[in-house]
Enzyme design. Structure first.
Site, PDB file in Angstrom:
ATOM      1  N   ARG A 127     -11.680   8.490   6.061  1.00  0.00           N
ATOM      2  CA  ARG A 127     -11.423   8.816   7.456  1.00  0.00           C
ATOM      3  C   ARG A 127     -11.424  10.316   7.664  1.00  0.00           C
ATOM      4  NH1 ARG A 127      -8.268   4.256   6.552  1.00  0.00           N
ATOM      5  NH2 ARG A 127      -6.576   5.557   5.831  1.00  0.00           N
ATOM      6  N   LYS A 143     -11.170  -8.506  -2.458  1.00  0.00           N
ATOM      7  CA  LYS A 143      -9.927  -8.490  -3.215  1.00  0.00           C
ATOM      8  C   LYS A 143      -9.567  -9.833  -3.837  1.00  0.00           C
ATOM      9  CE  LYS A 143      -8.439  -4.315  -1.966  1.00  0.00           C
ATOM     10  NZ  LYS A 143      -7.904  -3.289  -2.868  1.00  0.00           N
ATOM     11  N   TYR A 201       0.899  -1.167   0.000  1.00  0.00           N
ATOM     12  CA  TYR A 201       0.000   0.000   0.000  1.00  0.00           C
ATOM     13  C   TYR A 201       0.930   1.208   0.000  1.00  0.00           C
ATOM     14  CZ  TYR A 201      -4.165   2.568   1.807  1.00  0.00           C
ATOM     15  OH  TYR A 201      -5.240   3.410   1.989  1.00  0.00           O
ATOM     16  N   HIS A 219      -2.095   7.647  -3.154  1.00  0.00           N
ATOM     17  CA  HIS A 219      -3.254   6.761  -3.034  1.00  0.00           C
ATOM     18  C   HIS A 219      -3.697   6.644  -1.567  1.00  0.00           C
ATOM     19  CE1 HIS A 219      -5.984   3.413  -3.519  1.00  0.00           C
ATOM     20  NE2 HIS A 219      -5.281   2.687  -2.665  1.00  0.00           N
ATOM     21  N   GLU A 245      -1.487  -1.259 -10.548  1.00  0.00           N
ATOM     22  CA  GLU A 245      -0.337  -1.620  -9.719  1.00  0.00           C
ATOM     23  C   GLU A 245       0.757  -2.201 -10.610  1.00  0.00           C
ATOM     24  OE1 GLU A 245      -1.110  -3.779  -6.138  1.00  0.00           O
ATOM     25  OE2 GLU A 245      -3.089  -2.885  -5.841  1.00  0.00           O
TER      26      GLU A 245
HETATM   27 MN    MN Z   1      -4.239  -3.475  -4.162  1.00  0.00          MN
END
Ligand code: MN
Length: 419
Positions: free
Chosen positions: A146, A257, A132, A137, A205
């Site tokens: 948040r 995912k 991550y 991002h 990605e």
């Molecule tokens: Mn991912």
């Protein structure tokens, strides 16, 4: 080292100008044709060099067994490690060099047109980890879900945050996916519901593929890390945002995912990417010593995502770059093994969604449409907030230097309705 720092090197195989696969690239993959079983190959121009056929001619390719070249995955070759694979690529570069005739005399028996071949998953993937590591991002997601003022969680600048994904559902380019079904809670005042995901998203990605690491209990340092990295692919980490939102607390991503991740077919080696290395953003606060590194480990790889509708209308929705990563590959690998976790040949480590600082460089529809508030206009008059049935998501990545293009080949996945 054979790469774009040597643009003068040419192959006897004719390479169309602008091809992603000049002799300076030589990526590895697994292909089959109607006449031949899946086997290792190397891309050159519009062709694939059939390594089993080359080895079959009795040409020396190094410390590999015949069976390594007669395999449906690259793991057998890769089990010889970094040095042997680097030497194999250099050897293939010699054999394809314009000044070499040993292989040229057998061109017809060792070259296959890419248009006649089907590409397969290049490696047997034991484990898949998703990081991550894009600060833009992580900041965008933090702002949306948040606190806009405090978007990054307290650990983010200290740890290359990641989670273990699922390898069984990693698929090569060209294999369609079905819209996943699952549990969501669209209305916080009402009970959850079951049905097809409504907020299907891509994640732009890149992933790197590892060699066998050290034994269990031993760590790999940042300075050793590249000895354990074979190369890179484009990676689309499909995500069901509505399922994700309801399930991810407290243990993180699960069914949102693991239904599919798509990868491009060719593994572009670190050697081919060496000329494109750049310095990353200065890390603040200073990282712990085991995450310190020397040299440049970000890579300047321009990336592009398009959505193509069922009617053929196509729209570029993102132009990003792998250079935007906050945490680089050697830090990710050092962190992954710092507790003694062992790597195996063919493990896949993905970067996390790659977003840049500008709106046009965001790497997911979640960010591009800003949770659906800013729809993308398609050329056929329709709009996209997320991905619809019948859409094809296409990812591309190409580096350029000295007139040489180093590409990954297209990553293309069509979305079919839920089963
Ligand atoms: Mn991912």
């Amino acid at each position: 080292m054979l790469n774009a720092d040597h643009p003068e090197i040419q192959s006897w195989v004719s390479v169309p100008s602008g091809s992603p696969f000049p002799i300076q690239n030589l990526p590895f993959g697994i292909f089959s044709t109607k006449d031949s079983s899946p086997r290792p190959g190397v891309a050159i121009g519009d062709h694939i060099l059939d390594l089993k056929a080359v080895h079959g001619l009795g040409i020396d390719l190094g410390p590999f067994k015949a069976s390594d070249f007669d395999s449906s995955v690259l793991n057998d070759l890769m089990s010889q490690g970094k040095k042997a694979m680097t030497a194999l690529r250099e050897r293939i570069g010699e054999l394809l060099n314009a000044g070499d005739h040993e292989l040229k005399n057998h061109a017809e028996s060792v070259l296959v047109l890419q248009s006649d071949a089907e590409m397969h998953l290049p490696v047997r993937i034991g484990d898949y980890t998703d990081f991550y590591s894009s600060i833009d991002h992580a900041t965008n997601v933090g702002k949306m879900f948040r606190d806009p003022e405090n978007a990054l969680l307290p650990n983010w600048r200290h740890i290359p945050v990641g989670y273990h994904g699922r390898s069984s559902s990693i698929i090569p380019s060209g294999v369609p996916i079905h819209r996943p079904k699952g549990q969501t809670r669209p209305d916080a005042e009402k009970p959850p519901v079951y049905g097809p995901c409504r907020l299907l998203d891509f994640e732009l990605e890149m992933a790197f593929v590892t060699f066998d690491g050290k034994p269990l209990g031993h760590s790999i340092t940042t300075s050793e890390a590249e000895d354990y990295i074979f190369g890179m692919v484009l990676f689309n980490d499909w995500s069901a945002r509505d399922i994700q939102k309801w399930e991810y607390v407290p243990l993180g991503p699960f069914l949102a995912k693991n239904f599919a991740s798509s990868m491009s077919p060719w593994i572009v080696t670190l050697e081919a990417l060496e000329p494109f290395k750049v310095r990353g953003e200065k890390q603040q606060p200073v990282v712990l010593p085991y995450l310190e590194f020397t040299g440049n480990h970000n890579v300047d790889i321009p990336l592009e995502v398009s959505i193509e509708t069922e009617t053929g209308a196509s729209q570029v929705v993102s132009r990003s770059n792998y250079r935007y990563m906050y945490w680089n590959m050697v830090q990710q690998l050092a962190h992954h093994t710092v507790n003694g976790c062992n790597l195996r040949s063919g493990d896949m480590m993905a970067s996390g969604t790659i977003s840049g600082p500008d709106e046009g460089s965001f790497g997911s529809m979640l960010e591009i449409s800003w949770q659906g508030t800013k729809p993308v206009q398609m050329p056929d008059g329709t709009e996209r907030r997320f991905i619809q049935d019948g859409d094809t998501v296409i990812m591309n990545g190409q580096c350029e230097k000295n007139g040489i293009t180093i590409g990954f080949g297209e990553l293309r996945t069509k979305v079919l309705p839920a089963i």
